[in-house]
Design an enzyme around this catalytic site. Structure first.
Site, PDB file in Angstrom:
ATOM      1  N   ARG A   1       0.819  -1.212   0.000  1.00  0.00           N
ATOM      2  CA  ARG A   1       0.000   0.000   0.000  1.00  0.00           C
ATOM      3  C   ARG A   1       0.854   1.264   0.000  1.00  0.00           C
ATOM      4  NH1 ARG A   1      -5.462  -1.864   2.228  1.00  0.00           N
ATOM      5  NH2 ARG A   1      -6.180   0.282   2.253  1.00  0.00           N
TER       6      ARG A   1
ATOM      7  N   TYR B   1       0.808   4.206  -2.591  1.00  0.00           N
ATOM      8  CA  TYR B   1      -0.294   5.171  -2.423  1.00  0.00           C
ATOM      9  C   TYR B   1      -0.078   6.006  -1.151  1.00  0.00           C
ATOM     10  CZ  TYR B   1      -5.090   6.920  -2.151  1.00  0.00           C
ATOM     11  OH  TYR B   1      -6.204   7.725  -2.083  1.00  0.00           O
TER      12      TYR B   1
ATOM     13  N   SER C   1     -18.867  -1.063  -3.455  1.00  0.00           N
ATOM     14  CA  SER C   1     -19.257  -1.463  -4.812  1.00  0.00           C
ATOM     15  C   SER C   1     -19.224  -2.985  -4.946  1.00  0.00           C
ATOM     16  CB  SER C   1     -18.379  -0.773  -5.852  1.00  0.00           C
ATOM     17  OG  SER C   1     -17.024  -0.819  -5.500  1.00  0.00           O
TER      18      SER C   1
ATOM     19  N   ASP D   1      -3.747  -4.234   5.527  1.00  0.00           N
ATOM     20  CA  ASP D   1      -5.123  -3.717   5.537  1.00  0.00           C
ATOM     21  C   ASP D   1      -5.400  -3.119   6.927  1.00  0.00           C
ATOM     22  OD1 ASP D   1      -7.713  -4.563   3.611  1.00  0.00           O
ATOM     23  OD2 ASP D   1      -8.244  -4.029   5.664  1.00  0.00           O
TER      24      ASP D   1
ATOM     25  N   GLN E   1     -12.723  -5.920  10.782  1.00  0.00           N
ATOM     26  CA  GLN E   1     -12.072  -4.625  10.563  1.00  0.00           C
ATOM     27  C   GLN E   1     -13.156  -3.569  10.307  1.00  0.00           C
ATOM     28  OE1 GLN E   1     -12.227  -7.110   8.409  1.00  0.00           O
ATOM     29  NE2 GLN E   1     -11.696  -6.568   6.317  1.00  0.00           N
TER      30      GLN E   1
ATOM     31  N   GLN F   1      -8.772  -0.698  11.762  1.00  0.00           N
ATOM     32  CA  GLN F   1      -9.874   0.189  12.143  1.00  0.00           C
ATOM     33  C   GLN F   1      -9.625   1.573  11.568  1.00  0.00           C
ATOM     34  OE1 GLN F   1      -9.882   0.418  16.418  1.00  0.00           O
ATOM     35  NE2 GLN F   1      -7.770   1.136  16.531  1.00  0.00           N
TER      36      GLN F   1
HETATM   37  N1  UDP Z   1     -13.004  -5.546   1.692  1.00  0.00           N
HETATM   38  C1  UDP Z   1     -13.740  -6.713   1.785  1.00  0.00           C
HETATM   39  N2  UDP Z   1     -14.263  -7.241   0.657  1.00  0.00           N
HETATM   40  C2  UDP Z   1     -14.113  -6.662  -0.572  1.00  0.00           C
HETATM   41  C3  UDP Z   1     -13.378  -5.452  -0.667  1.00  0.00           C
HETATM   42  C4  UDP Z   1     -12.834  -4.936   0.491  1.00  0.00           C
HETATM   43  O1  UDP Z   1     -13.925  -7.262   2.888  1.00  0.00           O
HETATM   44  O2  UDP Z   1     -14.648  -7.203  -1.553  1.00  0.00           O
HETATM   45  C5  UDP Z   1     -12.458  -4.960   2.938  1.00  0.00           C
HETATM   46  C6  UDP Z   1     -10.980  -4.581   2.866  1.00  0.00           C
HETATM   47  O3  UDP Z   1     -10.164  -5.676   3.226  1.00  0.00           O
HETATM   48  C7  UDP Z   1     -10.917  -3.440   3.855  1.00  0.00           C
HETATM   49  C8  UDP Z   1     -12.295  -2.785   3.755  1.00  0.00           C
HETATM   50  O4  UDP Z   1     -13.144  -3.744   3.157  1.00  0.00           O
HETATM   51  O5  UDP Z   1     -10.741  -3.926   5.167  1.00  0.00           O
HETATM   52  C9  UDP Z   1     -12.284  -1.525   2.898  1.00  0.00           C
HETATM   53  O6  UDP Z   1     -11.657  -1.837   1.674  1.00  0.00           O
HETATM   54  P1  UDP Z   1     -11.617  -0.824   0.443  1.00  0.00           P
HETATM   55  O7  UDP Z   1     -10.754  -1.447  -0.596  1.00  0.00           O
HETATM   56  O8  UDP Z   1     -12.987  -0.432   0.063  1.00  0.00           O
HETATM   57  O9  UDP Z   1     -10.940   0.488   1.019  1.00  0.00           O
HETATM   58  P2  UDP Z   1      -9.660   0.770   1.958  1.00  0.00           P
HETATM   59  O10 UDP Z   1      -9.018  -0.524   2.368  1.00  0.00           O
HETATM   60  O11 UDP Z   1      -8.761   1.602   1.122  1.00  0.00           O
HETATM   61  O12 UDP Z   1     -10.242   1.463   3.127  1.00  0.00           O
END
Ligand code: UDP
Ligand code: UDP
Length: 288
Positions: free
Chosen positions: A114, A117, A161, A245, A181, A248
């Site tokens: 990550r 980014y 989405s 990931d 999480q 929280q």
């Molecule tokens: N996540 C999930 N299933 C999915 C996509 C994401 O459980 O199909 C989880 C991901 O592991 C993270 C949270 O949802 O803990 C948010 O993920 P996202 O990619 O939307 O955004 P970010 O991690 O950048 O907050």
């Protein structure tokens, strides 16, 4: 109004309703290259923000944030334009302080998947504050937390989405990790209102300012809410948690409340309805 996009993740249809406006101009451009135009305000939103997209070409992701910031700040410096930076809650990494205030310096892995980014966006913040200190550029830095709403790409890969499209298609809901999480989801209209208020704030308000919804959900709670609203027979399935990931995430928005008089108005269930309707139309039309 000049709108720039290199279409790495953006689509022309996102601005289709603006294209006929007399003062609207759309241009294919990548912010990693210089741009000489005359402007009085700049919103720098460049950079794919979904992990699957920003990890596809990680070097380009860092370039977009860093070279892009240098070019847009150079443009702001030359023209005297006020400049907004879309920074991110990812600057806090996997936070050890909860909820996150702007004073927290973060917990970011500098060499992980990550980091292209996270560190790119952190370096962009550094550049913004150095152009402000060195050259008096009028900066507005927003740290954006998870946002959703109509207009998202069905293959964006973000949790909202993914879950909505899976629920509409009756496919399994893909929960990464144990689903405990947390994230806090802001509806797009609330976020945009925050952008405009920040941009219109007095020059001494530079940010960084957190913009996000402070109501926190586990991913399992999100999945259950989506299933209920879609009335879907889909089942929850569990998959490995991606590297680094965050466990929280929830913004402390006291600063935005005080300085901008801003707070989100649309709560998750309310915002999911138009989002589901948007994806339902795409699925129905065979676009997904
Ligand atoms: N996540 C999930 N299933 C999915 C996509 C994401 O459980 O199909 C989880 C991901 O592991 C993270 C949270 O949802 O803990 C948010 O993920 P996202 O990619 O939307 O955004 P970010 O991690 O950048 O907050
Ligand atoms: N730049 C740009 N448009 C402008 C002015 C500058 O794209 O109107 C870019 C250019 O690539 C430059 C960078 O912004 O290298 C930084 O500009 P600045 O004036 O701060 O630095 P310098 O040109 O002195 O390196």
């Amino acid at each position: 109004m000049l709108c720039l996009d290199n279409y790495f993740t953006g689509r022309r249809t996102n601005v289709a309703d603006l294209e006929d406006l007399p003062n609207f101009e759309l241009m294919r451009h990548d912010v990693t290259f210089p741009l000489y135009v005359e402007v009085d305000a700049i919103y720098n939103l460049a950079c794919p923000a979904s992990p699957i997209h920003y990890q596809k070409d990680p070097v380009q992701t860092t370039k977009t944030s860093v070279h892009g910031a240098i070019n847009m700040l150079g443009l702001a410096k030359r023209t005297g334009a006020r400049i907004f930076q879309a920074s991110t809650s990812e600057v806090y990494g996997d936070p050890t302080v909860h909820p996150q205030t702007e004073a927290y310096w973060g917990n970011v892995n500098p060499i992980g998947l990550r980091s292209c980014y996270d560190e790119g966006k952190r370096c962009a913040e550094t550049l913004f504050f150095d152009y402000w200190r060195e050259h008096g550029v009028e900066i507005k830095v927003a740290r954006i937390f998870n946002t959703y709403g109509p207009g998202m790409h069905p293959n964006d890969g973000r949790v909202v989405s993914n879950f909505v499209v899976q629920a509409l298609q009756g496919k399994d809901i893909s929960i990464y990790g144990g689903g405990m999480q947390t994230r806090s989801f802001c509806y797009v209209d609330d976020l945009i209102e925050g952008f405009v208020r920040l941009m219109e704030s007095p020059p001494e308000i530079t940010g960084p300012v957190n913009l996000g919804n402070p109501i926190e959900f586990t991913m399992t709670e999100l999945a259950e809410t989506v299933l209920e609203l879609v009335d879907s027979p889909s089942e929850l399935t569990f998959h490995p948690l991606p590297q680094d990931d965050p466990k929280q995430r929830k913004p402390d928005i006291s600063y935005a409340r005080e300085t901008l008089g801003w707070e989100p108005k649309v709560q998750l269930r309310e915002g999911l309805r138009p989002t589901i309707a948007y994806f339902r139309a795409l699925v129905g039309a065979g676009f997904v």
